[in-house]
Design a protein around this motif. Structure first.
Motif, PDB file in Angstrom:
ATOM      1  N   LEU A 116       0.865  -1.178   0.000  1.00 41.71           N
ATOM      2  CA  LEU A 116       0.000   0.000   0.000  1.00 41.71           C
ATOM      3  C   LEU A 116       0.902   1.230   0.000  1.00 41.71           C
ATOM      4  CD1 LEU A 116      -2.808   1.427   0.348  1.00 41.71           C
ATOM      5  CD2 LEU A 116      -2.433   1.212   2.816  1.00 41.71           C
ATOM      6  N   TYR A 117       0.610   2.168  -0.854  1.00 43.48           N
ATOM      7  CA  TYR A 117       1.431   3.367  -0.973  1.00 43.48           C
ATOM      8  C   TYR A 117       0.588   4.577  -0.577  1.00 43.48           C
ATOM      9  CZ  TYR A 117       4.699   0.438  -3.545  1.00 43.48           C
ATOM     10  OH  TYR A 117       5.578  -0.548  -3.898  1.00 43.48           O
ATOM     11  N   LEU A 118       1.245   5.482   0.150  1.00 52.44           N
ATOM     12  CA  LEU A 118       0.590   6.690   0.637  1.00 52.44           C
ATOM     13  C   LEU A 118       1.456   7.891   0.285  1.00 52.44           C
ATOM     14  CD1 LEU A 118      -1.548   8.266   2.300  1.00 52.44           C
ATOM     15  CD2 LEU A 118      -0.179   7.724   4.335  1.00 52.44           C
ATOM     16  N   LEU A 119       0.835   8.882  -0.355  1.00 51.13           N
ATOM     17  CA  LEU A 119       1.491  10.139  -0.668  1.00 51.13           C
ATOM     18  C   LEU A 119       0.750  11.243   0.072  1.00 51.13           C
ATOM     19  CD1 LEU A 119       3.584  11.748  -2.349  1.00 51.13           C
ATOM     20  CD2 LEU A 119       1.846  11.935  -4.140  1.00 51.13           C
ATOM     21  N   VAL A 120       1.459  11.938   0.938  1.00 54.31           N
ATOM     22  CA  VAL A 120       0.861  12.998   1.757  1.00 54.31           C
ATOM     23  C   VAL A 120       1.620  14.282   1.481  1.00 54.31           C
ATOM     24  CG1 VAL A 120       0.330  13.803   4.076  1.00 54.31           C
ATOM     25  CG2 VAL A 120       0.187  11.359   3.539  1.00 54.31           C
ATOM     26  N   LYS A 121       0.850  15.345   1.188  1.00 59.65           N
ATOM     27  CA  LYS A 121       1.433  16.651   0.955  1.00 59.65           C
ATOM     28  C   LYS A 121       0.870  17.609   1.991  1.00 59.65           C
ATOM     29  CE  LYS A 121       2.235  20.097  -2.651  1.00 59.65           C
ATOM     30  NZ  LYS A 121       1.983  20.476  -4.065  1.00 59.65           N
ATOM     31  N   VAL A 145      -2.765   4.062  11.201  1.00 59.56           N
ATOM     32  CA  VAL A 145      -3.555   3.093  11.970  1.00 59.56           C
ATOM     33  C   VAL A 145      -4.268   2.182  10.975  1.00 59.56           C
ATOM     34  CG1 VAL A 145      -5.382   2.765  13.650  1.00 59.56           C
ATOM     35  CG2 VAL A 145      -3.873   4.745  13.838  1.00 59.56           C
ATOM     36  N   TRP A 146      -4.212   0.884  11.198  1.00 56.97           N
ATOM     37  CA  TRP A 146      -4.989  -0.081  10.401  1.00 56.97           C
ATOM     38  C   TRP A 146      -5.313  -1.274  11.270  1.00 56.97           C
ATOM     39  CZ3 TRP A 146       0.270   0.598   9.882  1.00 56.97           C
ATOM     40  CH2 TRP A 146       1.082  -0.521  10.054  1.00 56.97           C
ATOM     41  N   GLN A 196       5.650   3.393   1.766  1.00 58.22           N
ATOM     42  CA  GLN A 196       5.269   2.053   1.357  1.00 58.22           C
ATOM     43  C   GLN A 196       4.932   1.242   2.581  1.00 58.22           C
ATOM     44  OE1 GLN A 196       7.657  -0.338  -1.584  1.00 58.22           O
ATOM     45  NE2 GLN A 196       7.942  -1.684   0.203  1.00 58.22           N
ATOM     46  N   LEU A 197       3.723   0.620   2.630  1.00 59.64           N
ATOM     47  CA  LEU A 197       3.263  -0.141   3.775  1.00 59.64           C
ATOM     48  C   LEU A 197       2.828  -1.527   3.313  1.00 59.64           C
ATOM     49  CD1 LEU A 197       2.055   3.005   3.935  1.00 59.64           C
ATOM     50  CD2 LEU A 197       1.161   2.172   6.100  1.00 59.64           C
ATOM     51  N   PRO A 198       2.714  -2.470   4.243  1.00 58.42           N
ATOM     52  CA  PRO A 198       2.110  -3.755   3.896  1.00 58.42           C
ATOM     53  C   PRO A 198       0.635  -3.539   3.517  1.00 58.42           C
ATOM     54  CG  PRO A 198       3.343  -3.918   5.937  1.00 58.42           C
ATOM     55  CD  PRO A 198       3.247  -2.468   5.615  1.00 58.42           C
ATOM     56  N   ARG A 199       0.198  -4.228   2.502  1.00 60.55           N
ATOM     57  CA  ARG A 199      -1.180  -4.057   2.034  1.00 60.55           C
ATOM     58  C   ARG A 199      -2.134  -4.768   2.991  1.00 60.55           C
ATOM     59  NH1 ARG A 199      -3.359  -5.339  -4.104  1.00 60.55           N
ATOM     60  NH2 ARG A 199      -5.575  -4.912  -3.721  1.00 60.55           N
TER      61      ARG A 199
END
Length: 665
Positions: A116-121, A145-146, A196-199
């Motif tokens: 899982l990919y996260l882009l934060v601006k 958090v998941w 990049q996170l574990p899906r």
């Protein structure tokens, strides 16, 4: 109606052929759409049966359930803190636009295989970074958090300076989690994180919040929130593979959650219908254009499609039609939907372009070719009709220019080439004109021969009457002799008029034209007429000189002789005869006025024709040739003769062109 218009109407009737073909195509299109809709519905039912077992692994998202949607990437992004390799980065984030200056945070989620990919601006002009020496001091950080198997998992992203980052467990003695890695990149208005996170497993929840403490140390957070974790929604690869196996060329399929999220999407492009332009012949290019025009007509007459955002990640599923025409941005298409387990729906779309290509291209090509053939045939018929009309018009003009307004043949018809009916008609016209010319020559020579032949018998009769007058006839015999003498004199005058008219027409060819003063000719002629006819008042009214004209003065004097002679016959004793000369715009008006009875209205326009006379039949013989000679001399000088009633008499006017507009005769 002209021949060209008749052929044009006949040619336009051939357009009924492509029009009837278009009506057939429209009816066929409606039938094909109904048949394709039924086939799509059956296909959607089969696909629903195949995909229902796979949906058990993908929990449904219902209305009211918070959710975050993660796009599916075609390749893993480069974790460098920049978002230029993210889809849609230059436009906006799905959940929060980055180009809104009032929004402190923007993000985008995506999945690729097991990650899982996260882009934060974040907009933060002066961020406060983590100080390892004072870990409890407020600083900017990101909380992730998941859930995993129902258990809540939390990680922190913090850094003492921009650069690579990893996840940290939120404990008093934190430990790094290297499964979470990324890059913290600073920019002019704040910073940007790419992680990049574990899906998470299907149906698990995911959220994040970025903490940005203010100067007082109050840690406000921005993001989806950490209290109620949203459901993470992604597209299921297994569902998309199942959809792909059931699609035909030109079809698209999607599976929508009850909340409208698109959890599966697949399409099978149609075979390219546009061949290489360089490989087409000119006829094939025109045919392709005609076929595209036919498709445009079919679309024009189709029912108006409903707008449906088929490519949107979340769709208004409550407005989803069960079937019908839609416009998904790529053109009109057929849509059918089928219910699935847990309130989901399967949407199947068939492109109408592909439908027309598969089922109507052959017929469309035939109609397009027939339309081109009909248009070409129309152009040929119009060209032929124009050519035929031009030939007939040329023949008509040749015949008209060969005969003058008096019916005399003045020129021969040119020879006509060709072997068709029009050429034969021109040839027959030419033969007819030749025969008429011969007959006209015979009639013209006949008057001369008749005059010549009758002069001798008339002279014999006159001499015989003179001899009988010396024999001392009785009173009754003298009356008969006087009657015969009068008839002989009348016959002699008739023969003299016929001879004069014939000689005049022949003299036109030998008349010499020269410039002269029309006023001087009229003045001198008036003095001569007064001397010859003292019983009438003959006067001249007009300028004495300065009326230049180019023509034959002898013929114009002869014209005045006839007009004055005609005026003397109808003017009472001591009556007024006036020769007038006026300068009108564009021409000279030479007229002769005489007192006397008026012209009958019925003869005002025919008085200059041959054999028309108003003299009493009991008077001297007269054939009505005098005013005919006047008209011939006027027309020879490109003029016009008129007669009209004026006050207590009659005026004969001759309009002669002035030198500035007269042609050199």
């Amino acid at each position: 109606m002209s021949l060209k218009r008749q052929l044009l109407i006949a040619s336009l009737l051939t357009l009924l052929i492509p029009w009837l073909g278009l009506q057939f195509v429209l009816e066929l299109d409606g039938a094909l759409r109904q048949q394709a809709q039924g086939q799509l519905l059956e296909q959607a039912q089969r696909m629903a049966v195949q995909t229902n077992p796979l949906l058990q692994r993908q929990p449904a998202v219902f209305h009211g359930t918070p959710a975050l949607f993660a796009h599916t990437l075609s390749h893993a992004p480069n974790l460098d803190g920049f978002g230029d390799d993210w889809p849609g980065y230059d436009e906006e984030f799905d959940d929060s636009p980055l180009d809104d200056p009032n929004t402190p945070l923007g993000w985008q989620l995506a999945v690729d295989r097991d990650h899982l990919y996260l882009l934060v601006k974040a907009r933060r002009p002066q961020p406060r970074y983590f100080d390892p020496g004072r870990p409890r001091q407020p600083h900017d950080h990101l909380r992730l958090v998941w859930t995993r198997a129902g258990e809540r998992v939390e990680r922190l992203i913090r850094t003492p300076a921009p650069g690579p980052v990893v996840g940290w467990q939120p404990q008093d003695d934190p430990r790094p989690d290297y499964r979470i890695r990324g890059f913290w990149q600073a920019h002019g208005n704040g910073y940007q994180l790419e992680l990049q996170l574990p899906r998470p497993e299907p149906g698990e929840r995911f959220s994040f919040a970025i903490i940005q403490p203010d100067r007082a140390g109050v840690p406000p957070s921005h993001g989806p929130g950490l209290t109620t974790l949203p459901r993470l929604v992604t597209r299921a690869p297994l569902l998309e593979q199942a959809l792909t196996r059931g699609l035909a060329p030109g079809q698209q399929a999607a599976i929508l959650d009850p909340a409208g999220w698109r959890v599966a999407w697949s399409e099978r492009p149609a075979a390219p219908d546009s061949p290489d332009f360089d490989s087409l012949s000119p006829l094939q290019i025109v045919e392709r254009i005609s076929l595209n025009g036919l498709r445009g007509l079919v679309r024009f007459y189709q029912p108006s499609p409903a707008r449906w955002p088929l490519l949107a990640d979340r769709q208004p599923i409550e407005q989803l039609p069960e079937q019908g025409l839609i416009d998904n941005g790529d053109g009109p298409a057929l849509l059918v939907s089928q219910p699935l387990a847990d309130g989901r729906r399967l949407v199947l779309v068939q492109s109408l372009d592909q439908l027309l290509t598969l089922s109507g291209s052959a017929l469309g090509t035939v109609i397009a070719r027939s339309t081109l053939l009909v248009i070409g045939l129309m152009l040929v018929l119009l060209g032929y009709s124009s050519w035929l009309s031009w030939r007939i018009t040329r023949l008509q003009r040749a015949v008209s220019s060969s005969v003058d307004q008096d019916g005399r043949i003045i020129a021969a018809l040119p020879p006509v080439r060709g072997r068709d009916e029009v050429s034969e008609l021109g040839h027959q016209f030419r033969l007819l004109m030749d025969k008429l010319q011969g007959y006209t020559d015979y009639l013209e020579s006949f008057s001369r021969r008749l005059t010549h032949e009758l002069k001798t018998p008339v002279a014999i009769v006159r001499s015989s009457l003179d001899n009988l007058a010396h024999t001392g006839p009785t009173a009754d015999q003298q009356a008969y002799l006087d009657r015969v003498r009068q008839a002989t004199e009348r016959l002699s005058q008739i023969l003299q008029g016929m001879s004069e008219a014939a000689r005049l027409e022949q003299s036109f060819d030998h008349a010499e034209h020269e410039p002269f003063d029309l006023a001087e000719v009229a003045t001198q002629a008036t003095h001569a007429y007064q001397a010859l006819s003292p019983g009438h008042r003959i006067q001249y009214q007009g300028p004495d000189q300065g009326c230049q004209f180019h023509g034959s003065p002898e013929l114009l004097v002869q014209l005045l002789d006839k007009l004055v002679d005609n005026a003397r016959d109808f003017t009472p004793a001591a009556g007024l005869i006036e020769i007038r000369l006026n300068a009108d715009p564009g021409h000279w008006r030479l007229s002769v006025y005489n007192q006397g009875s008026a012209l009958p209205d019925a003869l005002a326009s025919e008085i200059f024709n041959p054999f028309v006379s108003l003299r009493d039949s009991k008077g001297e013989g007269h054939l009505g040739q005098g005013l005919l000679i006047v008209r011939l001399i006027a027309e020879h000088h490109q003029g016009e003769a008129r007669a009209s009633n004026a006050d207590d008499g009659v005026e004969f006017s001759i309009l002669l062109p002035r030198p500035s507009q007269a042609g050199q005769a």
